[in-house]
Design a protein around this motif. Structure first.
Motif: not given
Length: 66
Positions: A43-66
């Motif tokens: 699947w093509k997956v994107v996560i969006t945070d509460k501020d509206g910033k989108s993260y594709p799979p290659e950036e998921f680790d940035k969410l965990l580091a925050a």
């Protein structure tokens, strides 16, 4: 605003062919885990945070580091 009205912090959208799946969660770890599973299934997956910033799979680790 009551507790039940609170917006969830993370939204995941997974798309494949003519299908779209949307998931909302408060936990970073849960949304990233779900998104990784969907992405591993093609699947093509994107996560969006509460501020509206989108993260594709290659950036998921940035969410965990925050």
């Amino acid at each position: 605003m009551s507790e039940g009205d609170a917006a969830l912090a993370y939204k995941m959208v997974a798309e494949r062919d003519n299908e779209t799946v949307r998931v909302e969660r408060e936990s970073t770890y849960v949304i990233v885990a779900k998104a990784r599973v969907w992405a591993s299934e093609g699947w093509k997956v994107v996560i969006t945070d509460k501020d509206g910033k989108s993260y594709p799979p290659e950036e998921f680790d940035k969410l965990l580091a925050a």
